[in-house]
Write a protein that holds these residues in place. Sequence first.
Motif, PDB file in Angstrom:
ATOM      1  N   GLY A 219     -13.025  83.021  48.253  1.00  0.00           N
ATOM      2  CA  GLY A 219     -12.107  82.856  47.130  1.00  0.00           C
ATOM      3  C   GLY A 219     -11.591  81.438  46.978  1.00  0.00           C
ATOM      4  N   LEU A 220     -11.300  80.807  48.114  1.00  0.00           N
ATOM      5  CA  LEU A 220     -10.676  79.474  48.047  1.00  0.00           C
ATOM      6  C   LEU A 220     -11.692  78.346  47.985  1.00  0.00           C
ATOM      7  N   GLN A 221     -12.843  78.544  48.613  1.00  0.00           N
ATOM      8  CA  GLN A 221     -13.808  77.450  48.624  1.00  0.00           C
ATOM      9  C   GLN A 221     -14.608  77.382  47.337  1.00  0.00           C
ATOM     10  N   GLY A 222     -14.914  78.536  46.801  1.00  0.00           N
ATOM     11  CA  GLY A 222     -15.592  78.536  45.510  1.00  0.00           C
ATOM     12  C   GLY A 222     -14.571  78.438  44.398  1.00  0.00           C
ATOM     13  N   ASN A 223     -14.973  78.808  43.212  1.00  0.00           N
ATOM     14  CA  ASN A 223     -14.024  78.728  42.102  1.00  0.00           C
ATOM     15  C   ASN A 223     -13.595  80.111  41.624  1.00  0.00           C
ATOM     16  N   ARG A 224     -13.867  81.127  42.454  1.00  0.00           N
ATOM     17  CA  ARG A 224     -13.594  82.493  41.986  1.00  0.00           C
ATOM     18  C   ARG A 224     -12.120  82.744  41.739  1.00  0.00           C
ATOM     19  N   LEU A 225     -11.314  82.252  42.655  1.00  0.00           N
ATOM     20  CA  LEU A 225      -9.884  82.462  42.503  1.00  0.00           C
ATOM     21  C   LEU A 225      -9.367  81.696  41.282  1.00  0.00           C
ATOM     22  N   GLU A 226      -9.822  80.463  41.166  1.00  0.00           N
ATOM     23  CA  GLU A 226      -9.413  79.645  40.026  1.00  0.00           C
ATOM     24  C   GLU A 226      -9.833  80.295  38.718  1.00  0.00           C
TER      25      GLU A 226
END
Length: 96
Positions: free
Chosen positions: A61-68
């Motif tokens: 979630g934090l390393q990719g852009n999924r959360l964003e």
Amino acid sequence: MKSIRQYVPQRTCVACREVKDKRELTRLVRIANGSVEVDSSGKKIGRGAYLCRAQECWQTGLQGNRLEHALRTTLTQDNRKQLIKQVEDLLCLGRS
Ligand SMILES: [Zn+2]
């Protein structure tokens, strides 16, 4: 749709896409200035996203852009670091 089962709110983890009971997930909320914080009470006002209490999901979630993407915001480096620290406390990681 009606169910005789007691209603338990279900939410989807933005990393692994598994649907779980809301109480098994951790809520993140985008606050007014666009930054993101862990909502341990689950009651903060703002756009929310959910992640499992699993290290893999937080990394995804934090390393990719999924959360964003889910929160329609852009994380600053500081915000990202802050969230990682908050989640380490939450998951009791990095204390062994
Ligand atoms: Zn997950």
